[in-house]
Structures are given as C-alpha cells and as structure tokens.
Design an enzyme around this catalytic site. Structure first.
Site, short mmCIF file in Angstrom:
data_model
loop_
_atom_site.label_atom_id
_atom_site.label_comp_id
_atom_site.label_asym_id
_atom_site.label_seq_id
_atom_site.Cartn_x
_atom_site.Cartn_y
_atom_site.Cartn_z
N ALA A 266 -5.96 45.77 -65.55
CA ALA A 266 -5.03 44.69 -65.87
C ALA A 266 -3.71 45.30 -66.31
O ALA A 266 -3.61 46.50 -66.54
CB ALA A 266 -5.60 43.78 -66.96
N GLU A 268 -0.09 44.26 -68.82
CA GLU A 268 0.33 43.38 -69.92
C GLU A 268 1.69 42.74 -69.74
O GLU A 268 2.39 42.49 -70.73
CB GLU A 268 0.33 44.18 -71.22
CG GLU A 268 1.39 45.29 -71.31
CD GLU A 268 0.95 46.66 -70.86
OE1 GLU A 268 1.60 47.66 -71.22
OE2 GLU A 268 -0.07 46.74 -70.16
N GLU A 300 -5.10 43.33 -73.20
CA GLU A 300 -3.76 43.00 -72.69
C GLU A 300 -3.01 42.10 -73.67
O GLU A 300 -1.79 42.22 -73.82
CB GLU A 300 -3.88 42.31 -71.33
CG GLU A 300 -4.61 43.11 -70.28
CD GLU A 300 -4.10 44.53 -70.12
OE1 GLU A 300 -2.87 44.76 -70.23
OE2 GLU A 300 -4.93 45.43 -69.88
#
Length: 825
Positions: A266, A268, A300
């Site tokens: 992922a 951020e 995140e």
C-alpha cells in the site's frame, strides 16, 4: 552516474536555493483507453522563489515540448531526466508542457486493462521518485508545496486525487475535474486514480470533524470487496490516532482504492491511499488475511501523521515514517480492533524479515546513509520497516508508553507540514521522558546488526545470560514448567541488561523464554532443556510465547545451530495443531524454504515427499471450513510442485472431490494446477480450460506461471529469455514468468543459463526501470552449488552501480548461507 539518479548533496543544494510555493498539474487522460497511445499530455506550472539563476526540474517521459519562465519562451534543454532552467528571478513562474508515458511496471501512471470487461484503469505510484514520470517537479521530499490537479478523463469515470473536486466540467464523452489544492506536501505522496472503479461510501464523525470515506476497486472485483469490514477498521483507526496523536486528521477526505498490478502492499498518499488487490481475496479470506489487511490499513493511516504531516528531509530518515507506521500498524490493531493478535504475527513473521536483512553484509543502521535515489529505493527493506518497528517497541518499554505518545504529540505540533531529521524527534522524546534517548539512539538507531541472547552455565555452575554484540535491552524472561504435557508460565522476570554476560537465577524451569512478551529486538536462543520441552509441548503455549518459540527455532535452523531435520520434525509434530493462521502461514513458508535451501541435495526427495505427506494429512484432518484447513490446502498445493506422489489427490480437488468444507477458490485451483504442471501431470489443454473458467487478470497471470512451469528444458529456456527480452511484460507478468522458470526447484532444467545471467544483469540495470531490473536480478539469480561465478562477476564489476552490487551481494550471501547450513547437516 545517470542524471535520473539524484544525489543527496545536489538536492540539498537545490532546496537551499529554491523555496517552492504552488504547483498546478494538468493531465489529459482522455486517450487512455486507446492503447496505441503510449503517452499523455502533462503540463506543470510551478511558482517559487529562487536564490539562484539556474536550477533543474525532474521529468522522465516521452518528450518536453515547451518551457516558459516568467511568461518568456525558453529553449528546451532536456536530457531524458532533467529539464535545465536558467534566467531565474527572485520570484518565478515556470510552465512545462510535456508528454508523459503510461506505465506497465507499476511506476508512475500505471495503465491496466481488465480482461473481464475490457475497461481501462489508471493509478499512480511514486515513492520514492516516480512522480517525475507524470509531471515535471522538484523530486525530493523537502520541497513541499500546495498541489492543484486538473484531470481530463473519459466521461463516466471516477477521477480521484488527494483532495475533493472543486469543479467538474462535463463535455461530450469527456470530463474535466479540478481538485481543491492540497495542504503542503511532497511530490512523492501526490496521487491520481481514474477509471470506471466501483465505489462504496462511508463517513467518520468525531466532534466537529466529518470525514468522507470511500473504498474503491475494479468492477470485476466488487463482489470480493469487504467494504463494511474495511470501513469499520478505518473508523476505529481514525478514532485511535485522533486520541493518541491529539492532532486532527488534516487531509479532508479518506479514500482507499485497491489497484491492479501493484508493486507494494500500500501507499500513504494523503486522502487517496492505494492498496494492492492481493488484499481482496477471491474466496473466503482467513482471519489472518483480514488481520493483515487491517494492519496495513492502520500502517498507512499512521503515515497521515508520520510521513505526510511531518516528512523526513531526505531518505536517510526514511525510518521516521516507515518504522513508526510499522509499529503503529500492530499497536493500533491490537489496541483498537478485533485483531488483538497483531503482535503475535509481528513476533513470528514480520521480525523474521528484519532478522534476515540484518545478517546480510549489506545491512545498515535504521538511520541510514542514503547518498542517492537508487540507494533509497533499495532501503525500503526489513531494517527500515520491521527492525525499526521492533526497536520502537523497545523504545516504548524504555521511556514508557505515555511518554512515547506525548513526545509524538509535541513532534507533530512543532513540525506540522515541515521536514525533520532524527534530532527533531529525539529532543521531544528526551524532554518528555527524562531518559538519555540519545544514548539509546546511538545503540539502536545508529548501529547495524543484532544481539543474540542465550543462557550458558559457567565452570562454577553459575548461569549467565550472554549476549553477542552487546546493547542495552529491557527484557522479560518467562519461566515455564512442563506439567501433565503442558507448558505453563510460572514466573516472569523483568530486567535490564547491557553487558556481554549477566548472572541470572532461573533454576528449575523447563522452558526459559528469554524475550517473553517480545519487548526487544534480538535473536533469543533456547537452551537444550528448553528445546526438549518445546519439542514435547510447543502447541500448548499461549499465542505470543508460541510465536516467539517458532521464531527462535527458525533462527537457529537458518543459522545452522539447530539441525534442519530436527526443525522439520518439530514442525511436523506441532504445526498441525497450530490454530493461529498468521503463525501457521509463516511456519509453512519456513518449512518449505528449509527443505529447498538447507537440506542436502541427496535428502531433497525424501524431505519433499515427507513434507507433502504432512500437508496432506493435516489438510485431511483439519476442521471443515476452518482457517487452518485453508492454510494447509495452500501449503499442500505449493508442496505438490516438488513431488508428484499426491497428484491423484490434487487432481481430485480440481475435479470437485475436495475435503469437506474446503472452499476451492480460483487461486487455490491455479496453485494445484501449477503443481501438477511442474511435475509433468498437467497439459497446455488443462491450462486453456482453466483460463476459460477464470479469464480474469489474476487468472491470466496465473496461467503464465502455470504454462512456463512445465518440466521441459526448452520451455524453461524460452521463459528465461522472455523474462529478459520481452519489454512488453507487465510487472506481474514478468514475476509470473520468473516463477515459471523456477517452478518445482528444477535447477537441472536451467543450470546451463547461469552464465547468461551474469552477462545480462548490468545491461538490464542500465536499460530497465529499477523495479523491473530488481525483479530480474533477484528472481533469476542462479542458486548453484558454488560461489565462483558470482564472485567472479563481483570482482570484475567493482565499478558497477552500487545498488546493483548490493542486490548481487545479498543474493550471494543467501547462497553462501545455503551452502554453509547444508554442510553443517
């Protein structure tokens, strides 16, 4: 050095001479569905103060067509990575008109076509330095600005960026969306996504804050999007971080989008967090999988403060965001969600990444010396993430949890929307705690390597807690008794150690667990009596001590101090009783790795068959519909690629005769089929039939892996050459091709290609993006029985790029460990 590889010194000089104010980015994505179009118009207007007459902007794209400085037309000076700018005044407006390139490597503006519906999806990924693949910019974290995005895209698409739309103009078949300007942020966390994504809306309300929430994915994956679960974790996280940080979420909205062919877990980006689609399981996810996704969501979210609000000045201090986010992901999961076993999974699995990285010759301090962007790219590693998080857990034990969070609160208040270094955090922690945090930092953040903790008895019979590479540790030592076949904790002893040898009194315990509660970062050994006890009753321990024992056993096995045969015997005896899905998945991976890398060649066949039998028996006896059943099914499918003695059972599952309660999802079907293919028991027709059944993006990637897995020299050779030479392969398709080359551990099919590897890695590093080159260098490294070839390459290429040498040195070290541990057996 390539002009694309920015250095710390030159970027420091640039930020000292330029004060960036505002950036406006106009992107025309209307042609994205037409795949003949390789690029898209990108116009950037930057407003800044200058204390120099010359500078440069970063851009990697197809062309730069026009440059104006303070409304004056300038000749274009562009070398493929930098746009030279001269004649600057004290106040400047610079406009760059360019054509950026769509990506298939997951870097910059990635373009993906869904085979299910033919729709096109776009998203951006920039860290550490790929925003320059989309817009002209100052590509360094300490040059923050307010960014305003204006995106033209096909009508009917969702168009997203860090902020909410300020204005939408609809045309015939097109739309133009202008977004609100961001608060000051770095270029690498700006973000754009566009396409016919499906969206689920939510809201988080706290006092006078009302934050719009959104969860998005491709239309063909909507049925797997557990939006309610994701939104619940998101709200729990926003509640938690708002309380502990005492700084309101500053970014206006909170969208989370799951995107295809993503290189990371992922990213951020404030207001628009991107996630890999791997978190959307095509079937029933296990609790461990949901817990892992929750951990990432919270990781995140922690970045919204650690990294986005307050950002490291340069990549040396990457830990100032990643170590904290990794720590906070587990801490917030355990404190604020139902996934209270987050630290259990961290102890056994996440820290294993750190232990491995920290024993490589290329290890580095958590606060690293990052001289350039190539080095920064490779420092997103187990040291920066998992070791950093482990050390922060020790810091919390050292200063106290409330003092730690108060220091963080003061840090945010003092440096909001700014850039920081190590000293900025230490001064806050030291002030609030009264502890010598700088000495702690020197011992933990500014050194590399780790301690090994073990119990020894000296010649006088006195017991000593001995540590290599001494550091200050705050420890809890658990003393366990073996009673009626169960291990129960009798006592826990808390102590501080700093010396190489510390006298202790742990008399009478059957199991001495040196780092109980997992407060510190160290390899903790089991003495012989403790090893005997866990060999009898490991499964009777509580989850966290069980995780620590699994970790200790694995570290001892990979260090050659515990025989691989004994390690595998303990796994076979106790893993079938393991009910924590996160621990079980880690044990499966470690057992398979041990067989493939540490078992002597002459014992491979026997151990592979024995492991396959363990996985099948455990699968057959697991509770129907349980997470353990799913985990054992995946382990069985993976093991079946190395031994064909259970091929009838594998085929039966594919034909519909599965153990009761087992959900046979598409990913499990592909794993079973690939195992059959690797052992010569599945044909191309079988693969074609399966792709008809699962003609999705994941299915097509899996079919590539399965196709190249056939146990034929000619097929593997074609795949090997395709990996190097086919530049049309996307990042995921390249990895699937490499997986096919290596399937089943059949070194005999590809050993003749070893010399070609060493001829190709330098040109690949020079010609391909770092993401693609890294996959090739690591994925196709020859795991031979000697070090001569790699040593010869390293000796002959002392002037090769440092980041390439680092990867080769790390692969050499893994191979050297394999050979060393095998010899020890």
């Amino acid at each position: 050095m390539s002009s694309a590889n920015l250095t710390r010194d030159e970027t420091a000089h640039r930020s000292a001479s330029i004060t960036l104010r505002d950036v406006r980015v106009e992107l025309d994505l209307t042609g994205a569905p037409e795949h003949a179009r390789t690029g898209f118009p990108s116009t950037t207007t930057l407003t800044f103060e200058a204390r120099t007459e010359t500078t440069w902007l970063d851009f990697i794209g197809e062309s730069v067509t026009r440059v104006t400085v303070n409304s004056e037309e300038r000749e274009v000076h562009y070398d493929g990575a930098r746009i030279a700018i001269d004649g600057l005044a004290a106040e400047n407006t610079v406009r760059i008109e360019a054509v950026a390139a769509y990506s298939r490597s997951g870097e910059g503006m990635h373009r993906f076509t869904d085979p299910v519906d033919g729709q096109t999806y776009l998203y951006t990924q920039y860290e550490p330095a790929d925003s320059r693949r989309v817009m002209a910019c100052f590509e360094q974290p300490d040059m923050k600005a307010a960014f305003t995005f204006e995106i033209s895209a096909p009508a009917g698409w969702h168009v997203l960026s860090n902020q909410s739309p300020a204005k939408v103009v609809e045309g015939i078949g097109v739309q133009c969306v202008e977004f609100e300007p961001t608060l000051p942020i770095s270029s690498y966390i700006t973000s754009v996504a566009a396409g016919p994504y499906k969206r689920i809306d939510g809201e988080w309300t706290r006092d006078d804050q009302h934050i719009a929430l959104g969860v998005l994915c491709r239309a063909s994956l909507l049925e797997y999007l557990e939006a309610d679960e994701i939104l619940e974790v998101t709200r729990q996280g926003l509640d938690f971080f708002t309380d502990v940080f005492a700084y309101p979420y500053p970014w206006g909205k909170y969208d989370q989008i799951f995107v295809p062919e993503y290189n990371l877990g992922a990213m951020e980006n404030p207001g628009l967090v991107t996630f890999t689609e791997a978190y959307l399981t095509r079937g029933t996810p296990t609790d461990a999988q949901r817990g892992s996704r929750a951990n990432t969501i919270l990781h995140e979210m922690a970045h919204m403060w650690f990294g986005d609000l307050v950002t490291m000045k340069w990549w040396d201090d990457l830990w100032l965001k990643e170590s904290f986010a990794d720590y906070m992901g587990s801490h917030a999961s355990a404190a604020a969600t139902r996934y209270t076993d987050a630290w259990v999974r961290f102890a056994a699995n996440r820290k294993a990444w750190a232990y491995q990285q920290d024993q490589l010759p290329t290890t580095h301090p958590i606060v690293a010396d990052i001289t350039d962007l190539e080095a920064a790219k490779l420092n997103f590693d187990g040291i920066t993430y998992a070791k950093g998080a482990s050390v922060l857990k020790q810091l919390v034990a050292f200063v106290g949890e409330e003092q730690f969070f108060e220091g963080a609160r003061r840090y945010f208040a003092a440096h909001a929307f700014g850039n920081t270094t190590l000293e900025d955090l230490l001064v806050q922690l030291e002030d609030v705690s009264g502890r010598d945090v700088r000495a702690w930092s020197r011992a933990w953040l500014e050194t590399s390597g780790m301690s090994t903790l073990a119990l020894e008895t000296d010649g006088d019979g006195e017991r000593m807690l001995v540590q290599s590479d001494p550091r200050p540790h705050r420890l809890r030592v658990g003393l366990y008794d073996l009673v009626d076949g169960r291990l129960a904790r009798r006592e826990i002893v808390e102590l501080d150690i700093a010396d190489e040898r510390t006298p202790v009194s742990f008399a009478g315990a059957d199991l001495v667990l040196i780092n109980d509660d997992d407060l510190t970062y160290a390899k903790a050994r089991l003495d012989e009596r403790s090893l005997d006890a866990v060999e009898q009753a490991l499964a009777t321990l509580e989850p966290l001590p069980r995780a620590l024992v699994w970790s200790s056993l694995w570290n001892a096995a990979r260090d050659g101090e515990l025989s691989v045969e004994r390690y595998l015997r303990i796994v076979a005896a106790h893993a079938p009783a393991e009910q924590n899905g996160g621990l079980l998945a880690g044990v499966h991976a470690n057992a398979a790795y041990a067989i493939g890398h540490y078992v002597p060649q002459e014992e491979h066949a026997q151990q592979r068959r024995a492991w396959l039998d363990v996985t099948w028996d455990a699968l057959a006896s697991a509770a129907p519909g349980s997470d353990a059943q799913q985990s054992w099914a995946r382990a069985f499918a993976a093991a079946s690629a190395y031994d064909d003695s259970r091929r009838e059972q594998a085929r039966a599952i594919l034909d519909g005769d599965a153990p009761d309660g087992l959900p046979v999802d598409p990913d499990l079907r592909w794993a079973l089929l690939t195992g059959l293919r690797a052992t010569g028991h599945a044909t191309g027709e079988d693969i074609e039939a399966e792709i008809e059944r699962d003609d999705t993006a994941s299915g097509r990637t899996a079919s590539i892996r399965a196709l190249w897995s056939g146990p034929v020299v000619e097929s593997r050779t074609v795949a090997w050459h395709a990996a190097w030479d086919d530049h049309e392969l996307s990042n995921d398709h390249l990895s699937a091709t490499i997986d096919g080359v290596r399937a089943g551990g059949r070194r005999d099919l590809i050993a003749d290609l070893d010399a070609g590897y060493f001829e190709r890695i330098l040109p690949a590093w020079q010609e391909r993006s770092i993401e693609i080159a890294r996959r090739l260098v690591i994925g196709l490294f020859p795991a031979s029985d000697a070090l001569d070839d790699v040593d010869g390459w390293l000796s002959a290429h002392e002037d090769a790029p440092a980041s390439l040498r680092r990867l080769v040195i790390e692969q050499r070290d893994h191979l050297a460990r394999d050979l060393r541990v095998r010899a020890a057996q």
